[in-house]
Scaffold this motif. Structure first.
Motif, PDB file in Angstrom:
ATOM      1  N   LYS A  80       0.819  -1.210   0.000  1.00  0.00           N
ATOM      2  CA  LYS A  80       0.000   0.000   0.000  1.00  0.00           C
ATOM      3  C   LYS A  80       0.859   1.269   0.000  1.00  0.00           C
ATOM      4  O   LYS A  80       0.602   2.203  -0.759  1.00  0.00           O
ATOM      5  CB  LYS A  80      -0.930  -0.026   1.217  1.00  0.00           C
ATOM      6  CG  LYS A  80      -1.864   1.134   1.316  1.00  0.00           C
ATOM      7  CD  LYS A  80      -2.795   0.965   2.523  1.00  0.00           C
ATOM      8  CE  LYS A  80      -3.758   2.132   2.640  1.00  0.00           C
ATOM      9  NZ  LYS A  80      -4.713   1.945   3.746  1.00  0.00           N
ATOM     10  N   ASP A  81       1.882   1.308   0.835  1.00  0.00           N
ATOM     11  CA  ASP A  81       2.739   2.495   0.931  1.00  0.00           C
ATOM     12  C   ASP A  81       3.528   2.770  -0.348  1.00  0.00           C
ATOM     13  O   ASP A  81       3.993   3.897  -0.565  1.00  0.00           O
ATOM     14  CB  ASP A  81       3.707   2.380   2.109  1.00  0.00           C
ATOM     15  CG  ASP A  81       2.994   2.458   3.453  1.00  0.00           C
ATOM     16  OD1 ASP A  81       1.833   2.930   3.499  1.00  0.00           O
ATOM     17  OD2 ASP A  81       3.594   2.055   4.462  1.00  0.00           O
ATOM     18  N   PHE A 105     -12.807   2.443  -3.428  1.00  0.00           N
ATOM     19  CA  PHE A 105     -14.022   1.698  -3.109  1.00  0.00           C
ATOM     20  C   PHE A 105     -13.871   0.183  -3.195  1.00  0.00           C
ATOM     21  O   PHE A 105     -14.544  -0.546  -2.490  1.00  0.00           O
ATOM     22  CB  PHE A 105     -15.181   2.161  -4.003  1.00  0.00           C
ATOM     23  CG  PHE A 105     -15.040   1.733  -5.447  1.00  0.00           C
ATOM     24  CD1 PHE A 105     -15.622   0.577  -5.911  1.00  0.00           C
ATOM     25  CD2 PHE A 105     -14.310   2.509  -6.339  1.00  0.00           C
ATOM     26  CE1 PHE A 105     -15.487   0.184  -7.235  1.00  0.00           C
ATOM     27  CE2 PHE A 105     -14.171   2.135  -7.668  1.00  0.00           C
ATOM     28  CZ  PHE A 105     -14.770   0.963  -8.113  1.00  0.00           C
ATOM     29  N   TRP A 106     -12.980  -0.316  -4.025  1.00  0.00           N
ATOM     30  CA  TRP A 106     -12.846  -1.754  -4.204  1.00  0.00           C
ATOM     31  C   TRP A 106     -11.894  -2.393  -3.197  1.00  0.00           C
ATOM     32  O   TRP A 106     -11.615  -3.585  -3.262  1.00  0.00           O
ATOM     33  CB  TRP A 106     -12.457  -2.102  -5.645  1.00  0.00           C
ATOM     34  CG  TRP A 106     -11.352  -1.280  -6.246  1.00  0.00           C
ATOM     35  CD1 TRP A 106     -11.476  -0.168  -7.005  1.00  0.00           C
ATOM     36  CD2 TRP A 106      -9.938  -1.510  -6.131  1.00  0.00           C
ATOM     37  NE1 TRP A 106     -10.246   0.320  -7.377  1.00  0.00           N
ATOM     38  CE2 TRP A 106      -9.274  -0.496  -6.856  1.00  0.00           C
ATOM     39  CE3 TRP A 106      -9.164  -2.472  -5.496  1.00  0.00           C
ATOM     40  CZ2 TRP A 106      -7.898  -0.415  -6.949  1.00  0.00           C
ATOM     41  CZ3 TRP A 106      -7.783  -2.394  -5.599  1.00  0.00           C
ATOM     42  CH2 TRP A 106      -7.171  -1.371  -6.320  1.00  0.00           C
ATOM     43  N   GLY A 107     -11.411  -1.603  -2.248  1.00  0.00           N
ATOM     44  CA  GLY A 107     -10.595  -2.152  -1.168  1.00  0.00           C
ATOM     45  C   GLY A 107      -9.104  -1.964  -1.325  1.00  0.00           C
ATOM     46  O   GLY A 107      -8.336  -2.369  -0.456  1.00  0.00           O
ATOM     47  N   GLY A 108      -8.685  -1.357  -2.409  1.00  0.00           N
ATOM     48  CA  GLY A 108      -7.263  -1.127  -2.632  1.00  0.00           C
ATOM     49  C   GLY A 108      -6.882   0.310  -2.328  1.00  0.00           C
ATOM     50  O   GLY A 108      -7.583   1.040  -1.623  1.00  0.00           O
ATOM     51  N   HIS A 109      -5.754   0.709  -2.889  1.00  0.00           N
ATOM     52  CA  HIS A 109      -5.198   2.041  -2.678  1.00  0.00           C
ATOM     53  C   HIS A 109      -4.582   2.445  -4.007  1.00  0.00           C
ATOM     54  O   HIS A 109      -3.799   1.671  -4.591  1.00  0.00           O
ATOM     55  CB  HIS A 109      -4.129   1.954  -1.575  1.00  0.00           C
ATOM     56  CG  HIS A 109      -3.675   3.255  -1.040  1.00  0.00           C
ATOM     57  ND1 HIS A 109      -4.436   4.028  -0.179  1.00  0.00           N
ATOM     58  CD2 HIS A 109      -2.509   3.927  -1.205  1.00  0.00           C
ATOM     59  CE1 HIS A 109      -3.763   5.106   0.165  1.00  0.00           C
ATOM     60  NE2 HIS A 109      -2.596   5.075  -0.447  1.00  0.00           N
ATOM     61  N   SER A 110      -4.938   3.620  -4.532  1.00  0.00           N
ATOM     62  CA  SER A 110      -4.398   3.994  -5.838  1.00  0.00           C
ATOM     63  C   SER A 110      -4.359   5.500  -6.028  1.00  0.00           C
ATOM     64  O   SER A 110      -4.940   6.261  -5.252  1.00  0.00           O
ATOM     65  CB  SER A 110      -5.214   3.354  -6.974  1.00  0.00           C
ATOM     66  OG  SER A 110      -6.466   3.979  -7.118  1.00  0.00           O
ATOM     67  N   ALA A 124      -1.393   1.369  -8.411  1.00  0.00           N
ATOM     68  CA  ALA A 124      -2.371   0.730  -7.530  1.00  0.00           C
ATOM     69  C   ALA A 124      -1.775  -0.406  -6.714  1.00  0.00           C
ATOM     70  O   ALA A 124      -0.901  -1.139  -7.169  1.00  0.00           O
ATOM     71  CB  ALA A 124      -3.537   0.190  -8.361  1.00  0.00           C
ATOM     72  N   TRP A 125      -2.315  -0.530  -5.515  1.00  0.00           N
ATOM     73  CA  TRP A 125      -2.082  -1.706  -4.668  1.00  0.00           C
ATOM     74  C   TRP A 125      -3.434  -2.393  -4.536  1.00  0.00           C
ATOM     75  O   TRP A 125      -4.427  -1.765  -4.171  1.00  0.00           O
ATOM     76  CB  TRP A 125      -1.550  -1.288  -3.302  1.00  0.00           C
ATOM     77  CG  TRP A 125      -1.560  -2.398  -2.299  1.00  0.00           C
ATOM     78  CD1 TRP A 125      -0.715  -3.473  -2.261  1.00  0.00           C
ATOM     79  CD2 TRP A 125      -2.443  -2.557  -1.197  1.00  0.00           C
ATOM     80  NE1 TRP A 125      -1.035  -4.297  -1.201  1.00  0.00           N
ATOM     81  CE2 TRP A 125      -2.104  -3.748  -0.530  1.00  0.00           C
ATOM     82  CE3 TRP A 125      -3.524  -1.804  -0.712  1.00  0.00           C
ATOM     83  CZ2 TRP A 125      -2.782  -4.214   0.592  1.00  0.00           C
ATOM     84  CZ3 TRP A 125      -4.196  -2.256   0.404  1.00  0.00           C
ATOM     85  CH2 TRP A 125      -3.831  -3.447   1.050  1.00  0.00           C
ATOM     86  N   ASN A 126      -3.460  -3.667  -4.891  1.00  0.00           N
ATOM     87  CA  ASN A 126      -4.700  -4.433  -4.842  1.00  0.00           C
ATOM     88  C   ASN A 126      -4.510  -5.626  -3.913  1.00  0.00           C
ATOM     89  O   ASN A 126      -3.839  -6.591  -4.277  1.00  0.00           O
ATOM     90  CB  ASN A 126      -5.084  -4.913  -6.241  1.00  0.00           C
ATOM     91  CG  ASN A 126      -6.427  -5.612  -6.280  1.00  0.00           C
ATOM     92  OD1 ASN A 126      -6.919  -6.085  -5.265  1.00  0.00           O
ATOM     93  ND2 ASN A 126      -7.012  -5.687  -7.458  1.00  0.00           N
TER      94      ASN A 126
END
Length: 140
Positions: A80-81, A105-110, A124-126
């Motif tokens: 994520k970082d 919204f889909w639970g990741g970080h981007s 993105a981090w998924n």
């Protein structure tokens, strides 16, 4: 037709500037690159940079201004970082920050940046699709 993509080519207004930008991001040109086109080996496909006027000539039609045009390129990261770090690296290389890193919204970080020609890249981090050891993204 097999389900695959062989080459993704971005039209660019200034090939030398784009080569320099992607070089600052750590991209290494393939030996088949020439003065008028840049190629980068990307695992299972090739990424290319080609002047907009030459691409329009090859296609036989005028091209709109080089922008994402509804298409984005994505770079997934392992943690994520890493999203914020990669966005900062892109900005330092000459990109424009479009959207800072945030939970999505889909639970990741981007977040998003645009290259010098306005092509959008998502970083993105998924957590639902971790990267393989070789950096590939497997979906089924």
């Amino acid at each position: 037709m097999d389900q695959r993509i062989s080459i993704i080519t971005l039209s660019v207004s200034d090939l030398a500037a784009s080569r320099a930008f992607y070089g600052r991001l750590g991209f290494t040109e393939a030996s088949i690159s020439q003065d008028g086109i840049a190629f980068y080996a990307m695992g299972t496909f090739v990424f290319a940079l080609y002047p907009t006027d030459k691409l329009a000539e090859d296609i036989g039609e005028d091209l709109p201004k080089a922008t994402a045009g509804g298409v984005t390129l994505a770079y997934n990261v392992r943690a994520k970082d890493d999203v914020g770090s990669v966005l900062s690296e892109a900005v330092a290389a000459g990109a424009r920050l479009v959207k800072p890193a945030e939970d999505v919204f889909w639970g990741g970080h981007s977040g998003y940046f645009a290259d010098p020609d306005g092509h959008f890249w998502e970083v993105a981090w998924n957590p639902h699709s971790p990267l393989e050891a070789d950096g590939s993204l497997r979906v089924s």
